[in-house]
Design a protein around this motif. Structure first.
Motif, PDB file in Angstrom:
ATOM      1  N   PHE A  30      10.113 -10.079  -6.542  1.00 25.56           N
ATOM      2  CA  PHE A  30       8.587  -9.893  -6.388  1.00 25.56           C
ATOM      3  C   PHE A  30       8.165  -8.685  -5.588  1.00 25.56           C
ATOM      4  N   CYS A  31       8.845  -8.677  -4.302  1.00 22.74           N
ATOM      5  CA  CYS A  31       8.676  -7.679  -3.275  1.00 22.74           C
ATOM      6  C   CYS A  31       9.019  -6.073  -3.800  1.00 22.74           C
ATOM      7  N   THR A  32      10.148  -6.203  -4.386  1.00 21.56           N
ATOM      8  CA  THR A  32      10.799  -4.796  -4.764  1.00 21.56           C
ATOM      9  C   THR A  32      10.011  -4.571  -5.953  1.00 21.56           C
ATOM     10  N   ALA A  33       9.367  -5.299  -6.770  1.00 18.92           N
ATOM     11  CA  ALA A  33       8.328  -4.863  -7.873  1.00 18.92           C
ATOM     12  C   ALA A  33       7.218  -4.328  -7.347  1.00 18.92           C
ATOM     13  N   THR A  34       6.759  -5.128  -6.325  1.00 14.08           N
ATOM     14  CA  THR A  34       5.455  -4.626  -5.538  1.00 14.08           C
ATOM     15  C   THR A  34       5.712  -3.234  -4.965  1.00 14.08           C
ATOM     16  N   ILE A  35       6.510  -3.127  -4.122  1.00 13.11           N
ATOM     17  CA  ILE A  35       6.565  -1.660  -3.731  1.00 13.11           C
ATOM     18  C   ILE A  35       6.801  -0.595  -4.407  1.00 13.11           C
ATOM     19  N   ASP A  36       7.578  -0.897  -5.663  1.00  9.76           N
ATOM     20  CA  ASP A  36       7.692   0.107  -6.724  1.00  9.76           C
ATOM     21  C   ASP A  36       6.513   0.340  -7.183  1.00  9.76           C
ATOM     22  N   LYS A  37       5.501  -0.638  -7.394  1.00  8.67           N
ATOM     23  CA  LYS A  37       4.213  -0.194  -8.275  1.00  8.67           C
ATOM     24  C   LYS A  37       3.524   0.401  -7.274  1.00  8.67           C
ATOM     25  N   ALA A  38       3.337   0.149  -5.817  1.00  6.25           N
ATOM     26  CA  ALA A  38       2.427   0.767  -4.872  1.00  6.25           C
ATOM     27  C   ALA A  38       2.885   2.095  -4.991  1.00  6.25           C
ATOM     28  N   TYR A  39       4.063   2.646  -4.648  1.00  9.35           N
ATOM     29  CA  TYR A  39       4.660   4.018  -4.486  1.00  9.35           C
ATOM     30  C   TYR A  39       4.232   4.686  -5.856  1.00  9.35           C
ATOM     31  N   GLY A  40       4.553   4.102  -6.951  1.00  7.61           N
ATOM     32  CA  GLY A  40       4.410   4.694  -8.160  1.00  7.61           C
ATOM     33  C   GLY A  40       2.621   5.074  -8.708  1.00  7.61           C
ATOM     34  N   ARG A  41       2.044   4.605  -8.220  1.00  9.70           N
ATOM     35  CA  ARG A  41       0.562   4.855  -8.309  1.00  9.70           C
ATOM     36  C   ARG A  41      -0.073   6.090  -7.237  1.00  9.70           C
ATOM     37  N   ILE A  42       0.816   6.457  -6.459  1.00 12.43           N
ATOM     38  CA  ILE A  42       0.473   7.640  -5.655  1.00 12.43           C
ATOM     39  C   ILE A  42       0.639   8.933  -6.381  1.00 12.43           C
ATOM     40  N   ASP A  43      -0.127   9.778  -6.355  1.00 14.24           N
ATOM     41  CA  ASP A  43      -0.298  11.053  -7.047  1.00 14.24           C
ATOM     42  C   ASP A  43       0.991  12.069  -6.047  1.00 14.24           C
TER      43      ASP A  43
END
Length: 545
Positions: A30-43
């Motif tokens: 879950f932690c890896t997926a959370t970090i992945d999503k957080a950065y993926g939403r940065i323009d």
């Protein structure tokens, strides 16, 4: 490891920059997926890769839109810690982190145990009447949630405000549902199990802290396997340059250098013996407990132990090409392997949190709306219990931790024992393995030589043969000498005094015992001294084979 594929729309590949970081605080997929999503939403971020096994992240981004400082700040805002990827953590730093998280777990566990004892004796068994028990349980719950577990609140809020549902968010829904249910029981509803709800908040928060600590222990011990392996290599080497012997850092040694290794020292480099004869313990490489005799022209491996004679070695491999570096790389690869079952778990986790919230909401609505429709009015007790039970039982950290941590730990443990996993599927098939074929017997020995049989000549006492051999070997540095001495000691034999001793490196020893000369060594060397084994030679060959 999770990875967001690159999206280079509107930005040429040559403009991409890479930001690498060590990440602290991750505990499951879950932690890896959370970090992945957080950065993926940065323009401006094109690609994200996060590895739980290596505790690393790699971000590819457009430097005209995003700065490294913003990337670092995003990680820290999520509640994780940033570490310099070029700086290797020491064992002391690992120990300090384990002690800190262990202390947090002890406090939370104490609150939980006290809550359960209050419930057991004050409510479930009704043995004693405890004044203000609901308020005591509330105090314990609030301390667990807002003091010991405050770091979870920060991570949950950081995820929720980004629209990310993960284990932190689910935990906080469950914990706050427990607090809300307790308050409703105190001030609104009659005959409501107030203590159960407050205790549930304490329990789920403690369980999350336990999961976090367990993950930290596994990952720390596994990563230390690489450092322990590299610690086998000395930090310096004695290099012979221009006729002089100088001690230089191991990183300054280059291929072609000549290095001197004295008895008892670890061999710092991979190379070829140029001068000298010695016995070298290569159990790290071969698994064989018997030391290998090294003469000019033989290869030696960095990390093995030079035992008897001085060697001069010409360096052949350094840096990443060295044997120890290759094994360390294999350990890292083994820790990050992804068997098929782990890929299935990752898919399940994408939908797990929303599904749990849907079931929790559904359980609450069923017991409020349906009874109202039939004229009985909302059943708040059952509604709150149904919702809370769904949140507590649906806590996902165990699911997200079990498979990846087992893989990480298994890969590290196997590599420390010389077993290198070459594919993720190896972890799955090992459980159904029926037969194993070994290519050499040394891999299944105890790892140290022992005396198996004493074969004396006709009419000679075996104990007397062992006593003479052990007495002669007392001054020898050879590992086989220790085995002979240990066997004599186990039989309670009294050793003789040695008045003269001479070691013939790579061949054997010569000692004088009570005026008699005793030779112990290789059969070929004894034969060259005119001491053939005669009829015992056939027995020797039988035992060796």
């Amino acid at each position: 490891m999770t990875s967001t594929p690159p999206d280079t729309t509107g930005s040429p590949l040559e403009e991409m920059a890479a930001f690498r970081m060590k990440i602290g605080g991750m505990s499951c997929s879950f932690c890896t997926a959370t970090i992945d999503k957080a950065y993926g939403r940065i323009d401006g971020v094109f690609e994200v890769g996060v590895s739980l096994a290596h505790e690393e992240g790699l971000i590819k981004y457009d430097p005209s839109k995003v700065t490294p400082e913003k990337l670092r700040r995003t990680l820290e805002d999520m509640g994780y810690t940033y570490r310099d990827p070029e700086k290797l953590r020491s064992f002391d730093e690992d120990g300090a982190e384990l002690r800190r998280e262990g202390g947090r777990l002890v406090v939370a566990a104490t609150f939980t145990i006290v809550s359960l004892l209050l419930m057991l004796f004050g409510q479930w068994l009704a043995i004693v009447e405890i004044p203000l028990m609901p308020w005591l349980l509330l105090t314990l719950a609030l301390n667990t949630m807002f003091v010991t577990g405050w770091f979870v609140k920060k991570m949950a809020w950081a995820s929720l405000r980004r629209g990310i549902l993960n284990q932190h968010v689910l935990l906080e829904f469950a914990a706050f549902a427990g607090i809300a249910g307790g308050f409703l029981g105190l001030f609104v509803l009659d005959n409501f199990p107030v203590g159960d709800f407050f205790a549930a908040s304490t329990l789920v928060t403690t369980y999350h802290i336990l999961s976090h600590y367990a993950s930290l222990v596994v990952r720390t011990r596994s990563s230390q396997a690489v450092r322990r392996l590299m610690a086998l290599r000395p930090d310096t080497a004695r290099v012979i340059r221009n006729g002089e012997e100088i001690e230089v850092p191991i990183d300054d040694v280059v291929a072609g250098d000549r290095v001197r290794i004295r008895p008892g020292e670890s061999i710092p480099v991979d190379g070829t013996v140029e001068d000298g004869v010695s016995a070298v313990n290569e159990a790290l490489v071969t698994g064989e407990s018997m030391p290998a005799e090294k003469v000019p022209g033989d290869e030696v491996i960095g990390g093995s132990i030079n035992q008897t004679g001085t060697l001069v070695v010409t360096v052949t491999r350094v840096g990443d090409e060295a044997f120890l570096s290759q094994v360390a790389k294999s350990i890292d690869e083994a820790r990050s392997l992804r068997p098929g079952v782990l890929q299935v778990v990752d898919v399940v986790l994408r939908y797990f949190a929303p599904t749990v919230l849907i079931f929790a909401t559904g359980g609450f609505l069923v017991w409020t709306i349906v009874p109202a429709l039939v004229g009985d009015g909302p059943n708040w007790n059952r509604a709150l219990l149904a919702g809370l039970a769904s949140l507590v039982m649906g806590y996902p950290c165990a699911l997200g931790m079990a498979t990846p941590l087992a893989t990480i730990r298994g890969g590290g443990e196997a590599a420390q024992r010389g077993i290198l996993m070459r594919s993720g599927e190896a972890f799955q098939v090992m459980g159904s393995t029926a037969f194993i074929v070994f290519d050499k017997t040394g891999t299944i020995t105890r790892g140290e030589p022992t005396v198996h049989t004493v074969l004396p000549a006709a009419g000679v006492d075996p104990d007397e043969v062992l006593r003479c051999a052990a007495s002669a070997e007392m001054n020898s540095e050879h590992p086989l000498a220790r085995a002979v001495e240990d066997e004599a000691d186990a039989r309670g034999l009294e050793l003789l005094d040695t008045t003269a001793f001479e070691s013939h490196t790579g061949q054997g020893i010569e000692a004088t015992l009570d005026g008699s000369v005793v030779l112990v060594g290789k059969p070929t060397w004894l034969a060259a001294q005119g001491l053939g084994l005669g009829a015992l030679d056939d027995d020797r060959e039988r035992l060796e084979n």
